[in-house]
Write an enzyme that holds these catalytic residues in place. Structure first.
Site, PDB file in Angstrom:
ATOM      1  N   ASP A  91       0.783  -1.117   0.229  1.00 14.76           N
ATOM      2  CA  ASP A  91       0.098   0.705   0.067  1.00 14.76           C
ATOM      3  C   ASP A  91       0.881   1.052   0.649  1.00 14.76           C
ATOM      4  O   ASP A  91       2.302   0.925   0.456  1.00 14.76           O
ATOM      5  CB  ASP A  91      -1.075  -0.118   1.530  1.00 14.76           C
ATOM      6  CG  ASP A  91      -0.029  -0.030   2.403  1.00 14.76           C
ATOM      7  OD1 ASP A  91       1.230   0.173   2.457  1.00 14.76           O
ATOM      8  OD2 ASP A  91      -1.080  -0.241   3.918  1.00 14.76           O
ATOM      9  N   ASP A 263      -8.765  -7.359   1.830  1.00 14.23           N
ATOM     10  CA  ASP A 263      -7.422  -7.396   2.866  1.00 14.23           C
ATOM     11  C   ASP A 263      -8.069  -6.786   4.199  1.00 14.23           C
ATOM     12  O   ASP A 263      -8.586  -6.188   4.208  1.00 14.23           O
ATOM     13  CB  ASP A 263      -5.552  -6.749   2.533  1.00 14.23           C
ATOM     14  CG  ASP A 263      -6.028  -5.036   2.796  1.00 14.23           C
ATOM     15  OD1 ASP A 263      -5.490  -4.778   3.957  1.00 14.23           O
ATOM     16  OD2 ASP A 263      -6.582  -4.105   2.425  1.00 14.23           O
ATOM     17  N   CYS A 301     -13.757 -27.077  10.149  1.00 18.40           N
ATOM     18  CA  CYS A 301     -11.838 -27.415   9.199  1.00 18.40           C
ATOM     19  C   CYS A 301     -11.493 -28.586   9.952  1.00 18.40           C
ATOM     20  O   CYS A 301     -10.969 -29.413  10.075  1.00 18.40           O
ATOM     21  CB  CYS A 301     -11.858 -26.315  10.628  1.00 18.40           C
ATOM     22  SG  CYS A 301     -10.363 -25.692   9.936  1.00 18.40           S
ATOM     23  N   CYS A 303      -7.473 -28.223   9.221  1.00 15.63           N
ATOM     24  CA  CYS A 303      -6.453 -27.326   9.019  1.00 15.63           C
ATOM     25  C   CYS A 303      -5.338 -27.961  10.246  1.00 15.63           C
ATOM     26  O   CYS A 303      -5.895 -28.578  10.846  1.00 15.63           O
ATOM     27  CB  CYS A 303      -7.135 -25.600   9.763  1.00 15.63           C
ATOM     28  SG  CYS A 303      -6.816 -25.322  11.347  1.00 15.63           S
ATOM     29  N   CYS A 306      -6.695 -27.779  13.583  1.00 17.65           N
ATOM     30  CA  CYS A 306      -7.859 -28.552  14.128  1.00 17.65           C
ATOM     31  C   CYS A 306      -7.656 -29.530  14.285  1.00 17.65           C
ATOM     32  O   CYS A 306      -8.291 -30.741  14.581  1.00 17.65           O
ATOM     33  CB  CYS A 306      -9.090 -27.509  13.705  1.00 17.65           C
ATOM     34  SG  CYS A 306      -9.513 -26.167  13.492  1.00 17.65           S
ATOM     35  N   HIS A 332      -5.378 -20.909  12.358  1.00 18.99           N
ATOM     36  CA  HIS A 332      -6.497 -21.504  11.807  1.00 18.99           C
ATOM     37  C   HIS A 332      -7.305 -20.225  11.456  1.00 18.99           C
ATOM     38  O   HIS A 332      -8.181 -20.508  10.008  1.00 18.99           O
ATOM     39  CB  HIS A 332      -7.303 -21.958  13.431  1.00 18.99           C
ATOM     40  CG  HIS A 332      -8.802 -21.623  13.209  1.00 18.99           C
ATOM     41  ND1 HIS A 332      -9.466 -22.883  12.563  1.00 18.99           N
ATOM     42  CD2 HIS A 332      -9.544 -20.690  13.354  1.00 18.99           C
ATOM     43  CE1 HIS A 332     -11.013 -23.257  12.379  1.00 18.99           C
ATOM     44  NE2 HIS A 332     -10.898 -21.983  12.900  1.00 18.99           N
TER      45      HIS A 332
END
Length: 376
Positions: A91, A263, A301, A303, A306, A332
């Site tokens: 940015d 974002d 989930c 991931c 998890c 996560h």
């Protein structure tokens, strides 16, 4: 940089596309984790890639002040410096200049400000902001803009818009290289200013367009009224970036309005204090009811967090302020958003985004009115 629009959802304004850059392709819609200081807090680059992150955002203001753009250029550019082999968006630093630095002053030439780190005085022109981002080696650069607070008068918003447009014109004249350069639409919550700002930026033929000056305190309903109104003036063949938005429900609402890029630092920030996203809504892992809970953060989930850790253990880590706890919750949350975006892309390609969003929103059980009250 170039962008190809690949699919338009039949049930909404949602769309899929691909952004092509030197460091790889980005499928849109996409969420970009924020790596303010050249790092997504608590995550290694390898973990980000494992999650499926295709692009990160780094902040020009912070890197300009520390370690300095000359240091990063000497080290071979930001990709090499931070060990990230995928695309980077930087940015302009405008938001940070106006929100955290002291004694900032603007005119048509640029912006003067004092560093929040050591109080040193700096002056940057739109052209210098481009030069800094070129030195950093980012794949997508943003022009310098003046981000208006909320609420603000029409006169003040018009003055900020005029400076933003002047800086955008100078930036576009100054740079027409092969990196992506995005213009930023300002105008606060005034529709006539948003229309004027968008139309003037489109004339300059930027590589993409960002919606700035939102999520700065305005009511949720007004925010999306402005987003919906503004996107109608943006060219369909260019990517659209909604700056500073990162909750699951706001991302879905943005996608429905034809937004391609998002974002926000919030998902990683709240993770470090124990707040996590699940397919049933937000969960505060510090709550005492999870002290002996053997379930993962989210049973739906898959991931790393998890698959391997219980709520009870993660709660213990967060309560004890252990770094591992912050890493696991951050992993996560980023995985959750990456998964949400991936499912959204699939729904768009099947022309089913509207029903997909409705089902997800129902399951999330989020009270948008409370979110709106929090923002006011």
């Amino acid at each position: 940089m170039r962008f190809t629009l690949t699919h338009l959802d039949a049930s909404s304004k949602a769309r899929c596309g691909t952004i092509y850059t030197e460091y790889g392709n980005i499928d849109t819609p996409v969420f970009m984790p924020v790596g303010t200081q050249g790092t997504v807090k608590a995550m290694s680059p390898e973990e980000l890639q494992e999650i499926g992150i295709e692009i990160i955002l780094c902040n020009t203001y912070h890197l300009y002040l520390r370690p300095g753009w000359k240091v990063i250029r000497q080290m071979g550019g930001l990709h090499r410096f931070i060990h990230w082999g995928k695309p980077i968006l930087t940015d302009s630093g405008g938001y940070q200049i106006f929100s955290i630095s002291s004694l900032q002053r603007t005119n048509k030439e640029g912006v003067s400000f004092k560093s929040h780190i050591d109080g040193s005085t700096h002056f940057l022109t739109p052209e210098e902001v481009i030069d800094i981002q070129i030195a950093l080696g980012s794949d997508i650069m943003m022009v310098l803009d003046e981000c208006s607070p909320y609420p603000i008068s029409l006169r003040q918003a018009k003055e900020a818009l005029d400076k933003t447009l002047e800086w955008a014109r100078r930036s576009r004249i100054y740079y027409r290289g092969n990196k992506g350069l995005f213009g930023i639409v300002q105008g606060s919550t005034f529709k006539e200013l948003r229309k004027e700002g968008t139309e003037e930026l489109v004339k300059l033929d930027f590589d993409g367009y960002a919606l700035g000056g939102l999520s700065v305190g305005e009511p949720h309903s007004l925010r999306y009224e402005i987003i919906s109104y503004t996107t109608q003036f943006l060219p369909k063949e260019k990517p659209r970036y909604l700056m500073g938005i990162g909750t699951p429900w706001e991302i879905l609402e943005g996608i429905e309005e034809g937004i391609d890029m998002f974002d926000c630092a919030m998902p990683t920030r709240i993770a470090r204090t124990g707040t996590v996203f699940t397919w049933e809504g937000k969960l505060n892992i510090r709550n005492a009811k999870y002290k002996e809970d053997e379930l993962p953060i989210d049973p739906q989930c898959d991931c790393y967090t998890c698959r391997n850790y219980t709520r009870a253990y993660i709660r213990h880590l967060i309560q004890a302020r252990e770094i591992l706890g912050m890493r696991l919750t951050t992993y996560h949350n980023l995985y959750f958003l990456a998964s949400l975006i991936k499912k959204a892309r699939k729904a768009i390609k099947r022309n089913q985004f509207k029903s997909f969003k409705r089902n997800v929103m129902k399951n999330l059980k989020e009270n948008l009115k409370s979110e709106e009250a929090h923002n006011v």
